[in-house]
Design an enzyme around this catalytic site. Structure first.
Site, PDB file in Angstrom:
ATOM      1  N   GLY A  55     -33.457 -10.199  23.061  1.00  0.00           N
ATOM      2  CA  GLY A  55     -34.546  -9.558  23.791  1.00  0.00           C
ATOM      3  C   GLY A  55     -34.256  -9.599  25.273  1.00  0.00           C
ATOM      4  N   CYS A  82     -28.929 -14.681  20.179  1.00  0.00           N
ATOM      5  CA  CYS A  82     -28.977 -14.367  21.609  1.00  0.00           C
ATOM      6  C   CYS A  82     -30.265 -14.922  22.233  1.00  0.00           C
ATOM      7  CB  CYS A  82     -28.827 -12.862  21.826  1.00  0.00           C
ATOM      8  SG  CYS A  82     -28.435 -12.473  23.533  1.00  0.00           S
ATOM      9  N   TYR A  83     -31.190 -14.060  22.645  1.00  0.00           N
ATOM     10  CA  TYR A  83     -32.449 -14.580  23.210  1.00  0.00           C
ATOM     11  C   TYR A  83     -33.125 -15.511  22.199  1.00  0.00           C
ATOM     12  CZ  TYR A  83     -37.108 -14.795  25.218  1.00  0.00           C
ATOM     13  OH  TYR A  83     -38.295 -15.251  25.738  1.00  0.00           O
ATOM     14  N   HIS A 169     -23.707 -11.733  19.253  1.00  0.00           N
ATOM     15  CA  HIS A 169     -24.367 -10.786  18.351  1.00  0.00           C
ATOM     16  C   HIS A 169     -23.557 -10.578  17.061  1.00  0.00           C
ATOM     17  CE1 HIS A 169     -27.612  -9.488  20.988  1.00  0.00           C
ATOM     18  NE2 HIS A 169     -26.752  -9.696  21.969  1.00  0.00           N
ATOM     19  N   GLU A 171     -24.499  -9.088  14.507  1.00  0.00           N
ATOM     20  CA  GLU A 171     -24.908  -7.849  13.829  1.00  0.00           C
ATOM     21  C   GLU A 171     -24.082  -6.630  14.241  1.00  0.00           C
ATOM     22  OE1 GLU A 171     -26.554  -9.561  16.047  1.00  0.00           O
ATOM     23  OE2 GLU A 171     -27.717  -8.335  17.427  1.00  0.00           O
ATOM     24  N   ASP A 227     -33.984  12.815   3.562  1.00  0.00           N
ATOM     25  CA  ASP A 227     -35.181  12.048   3.215  1.00  0.00           C
ATOM     26  C   ASP A 227     -36.089  12.796   2.245  1.00  0.00           C
ATOM     27  OD1 ASP A 227     -34.074  10.396   5.065  1.00  0.00           O
ATOM     28  OD2 ASP A 227     -35.467  10.899   6.666  1.00  0.00           O
ATOM     29  N   LYS A 370     -31.866   4.484   6.497  1.00  0.00           N
ATOM     30  CA  LYS A 370     -31.251   5.762   6.130  1.00  0.00           C
ATOM     31  C   LYS A 370     -30.143   5.606   5.077  1.00  0.00           C
ATOM     32  CE  LYS A 370     -31.174  10.182   7.250  1.00  0.00           C
ATOM     33  NZ  LYS A 370     -32.398  10.950   7.558  1.00  0.00           N
TER      34      LYS A 370
END
Ligand code: XMP
Length: 546
Positions: A55, A82-83, A169, A171, A227, A370
């Protein structure tokens, strides 16, 4: 409620959705919640694990996004990123300070592979760092489990309390072993069994839809996009002819697209449902005649859609449910999930619910990212050309024809775009054949849904654009064809690499591919004598030309 759930607590970081997607890739269901969510609500969800995201705040500043120390005493494993890592240490009695320089980019990382978080991770690996503040003193009981040259606490743990903190990070793809670390956390430390799979999702959803809809009628606006197509497939499997899909062909679709959608969902297609195709081309062309201002064109196309749909809905009469292809990022971005603001509302075709007589909205894809929607689509047997479609804007070719839209211009851009897509697909397929192992490369026979998905989505040449199309500029110029002078249109080719469609770079499509496309367009498409390649990034450009 799902039995196994991990909660991602969002502190406003730019990668919040990415964290959640990576967890889902470990076959673990997770949801994103704002850091403002109270502790009792979190407890009531009975999560198997909690992840705190990055963040923009500094935890020592007044008013910074924070959490209660009680969160760490629930007996639920917590991973701070992180944050989130800094906050965990700060709240539990450590210290966080501003460093003299920002640590940013790919960084060498040394890990203690005896930690459960780093099981199977190489001792010397790489991570993606992006921070100014750093953990200058760990909270009591914590021990360092990773370092970089400039970051004494790149990761730490308090094993007996199941608390883990990572400054970098995991991710993002720039941390090559990051997925393994997240897997270790959710599967090994939290003990999730990995029951989140798209085949079971499809089965469960079919059951849930049947239960909810009963003998009611459902109406869905089918655009042919990923979708709404997957929503249609799922609803059809669940309730068959109780579902009616209205597909509006506004004459601004890509070449053959209307027929392709009809072939899959229409009579004689593979799905049992009522399919209504409205051929509204003329109506749209008439409305658009003489209009060249982009926003005005968008507005006309959007309004006309509502009008056409409303007319059809009136013919059908009252329905019990209006189905929508809302997906999880729509939910998060509309402010209901995490912390991120509304980003793309101007792109959504809104307003349908106001024009249809229905009792309730049904959103069968509301929990999916998605790529999960695509996998569900494959599970349902929807053809790959629909499942792997690139994004296509609601106003369609209307915003890829600069200036006034006419039927003739639509034909030109359809043909040029078709050639472009055909050549890119051919080049990508050749690359796959040359670069993937036999099993993935040559034949798709016998591949599982996950393998088909990987082959189409993950294994691509580095230049493969995330979105690409031909647009028709409003410019005509002089050329020569045979012995004759021509005065024809210029086509612009666009191809971008992007993750979030908020920023983008022009893709480095090989020159030989572009040359083939150029010569085919000029030879095969009447009315075009020049082809440009658009090099503009976003910003300052947008992806579409209007
Ligand atoms: P821009 O042009 O804003 O596009 O850089 C970002 C992404 O959004 C799509 N796009 C639209 N989608 N209605 C839509 O449904 C629209 O009016 C619209 N304009 C742009 C665009 O294709 C790209 O993926």
């Amino acid at each position: 409620m799902r039995e196994e759930k991990v909660i991602v607590i969002d502190f406003g970081g730019q990668y919040n959705q990415l964290v959640a997607r990576r967890v889902r890739e470990c076959n673990v269901y997770c949801e994103i919640y704002s850091y403002k969510t109270d502790l009792a609500t979190i407890k009531a969800m009975n999560p198997k694990g909690i992840i705190l995201t990055g963040g923009p705040s500094s935890c020592y500043e007044e008013g910074a996004a924070t959490c209660s120390d009680e969160l760490f005493k629930l007996g639920i494993p917590v991973l701070g990123l992180c944050y989130g890592a800094q906050l965990m240490n700060w709240v539990l009695g450590g210290n966080v300070e501003r460093a003299s320089a920002r640590e940013y980019g790919k960084t060498d990382l040394k890990v203690d592979s005896s930690s459960a978080l780093f099981e199977g991770v190489k001792e010397n690996t790489t991570c993606w760092m992006s921070h100014f503040d750093y953990i200058s003193k760990m909270a009591p009981g914590f021990k360092v489990i990773a370092t970089t040259d400039n970051c004494p606490v790149a990761a730490c743990e308090k094993k007996e309390a199941n608390l883990y903190a990572i400054q970098f990070h995991p991710e993002v793809l720039h941390t090559p072993e990051g997925s393994k670390m997240l897997y270790n956390f959710v599967r090994n430390i939290c003990g999730c069994s990995g029951d989140w799979r798209m085949d079971t999702f499809v089965e469960d959803s079919i059951r849930a839809i049947r239960e909810k809809v009963g003998s009611g009628k459902v109406l869905l606006a089918l655009s042919g996009g990923v979708d709404s197509s997957v929503a249609a497939g799922l609803l059809s499997r669940a309730i068959g002819k109780q579902l009616t899909c209205v597909f509006v062909d506004h004459g601004l679709l890509r070449k053959d697209e209307g027929d392709e959608v009809e072939a899959v969902f229409g009579n004689g297609g593979q799905f049992d449902l009522n399919f209504i195709r409205v051929n509204a081309q003329e109506r749209y062309y008439n409305k658009l005649a003489g209009v060249s201002e982009p926003e005005r064109k968008r507005k006309i196309i959007g309004e006309e859609f509502i009008r056409v749909f409303e007319e059809e809905a009136r013919k059908i009469g009252a329905v019990d449910f209006l189905a929508q292809g809302t997906i999880y990022p729509d939910v998060v971005e509309s402010g209901l999930g995490g912390e991120s603001a509304v980003i793309k509302s101007h792109h959504n075709v809104g307003g349908l619910p106001d024009f249809v007589d229905f009792k309730e909205i049904i959103e069968p894809l509301r929990d999916l990212f998605k790529d999960e929607v695509r996998k569900a689509g494959l599970e349902l047997g929807i053809p790959e050309h629909l499942v792997f479609r690139q994004p296509f804007p609601g106003p369609g070719l209307g915003i890829r024809i600069i200036g006034e839209v006419t039927e003739e211009k639509v034909k030109i851009v359809q043909e040029a775009d078709f050639i472009y897509r055909e050549e890119i697909a051919k080049a990508a397929e050749e690359w796959k054949k040359a670069n993937l192992s036999d099993r993935f490369g040559e034949s798709k026979e016998g591949l599982t849904v996950d393998q088909i998905f990987s082959r189409e989505r993950e294994f691509n040449p580095s230049w493969m654009p995330d979105q690409y199309f031909a647009a028709l500029t409003n410019m005509r110029s002089v050329g020569v064809m045979g012995d004759e002078r021509t005065y024809d249109y210029a086509v612009a080719l666009r191809a971008v690499r992007t993750v979030d469609f908020m920023t983008a770079e022009s893709a480095e499509v090989p020159f030989s591919v572009l040359q083939t496309v150029m010569s085919r367009i000029i030879n095969e498409v009447r009315g075009v004598n020049r082809v440009f390649y658009d090099l503009t990034s976003k910003p300052p450009g947008t992806i579409e030309m209007e």
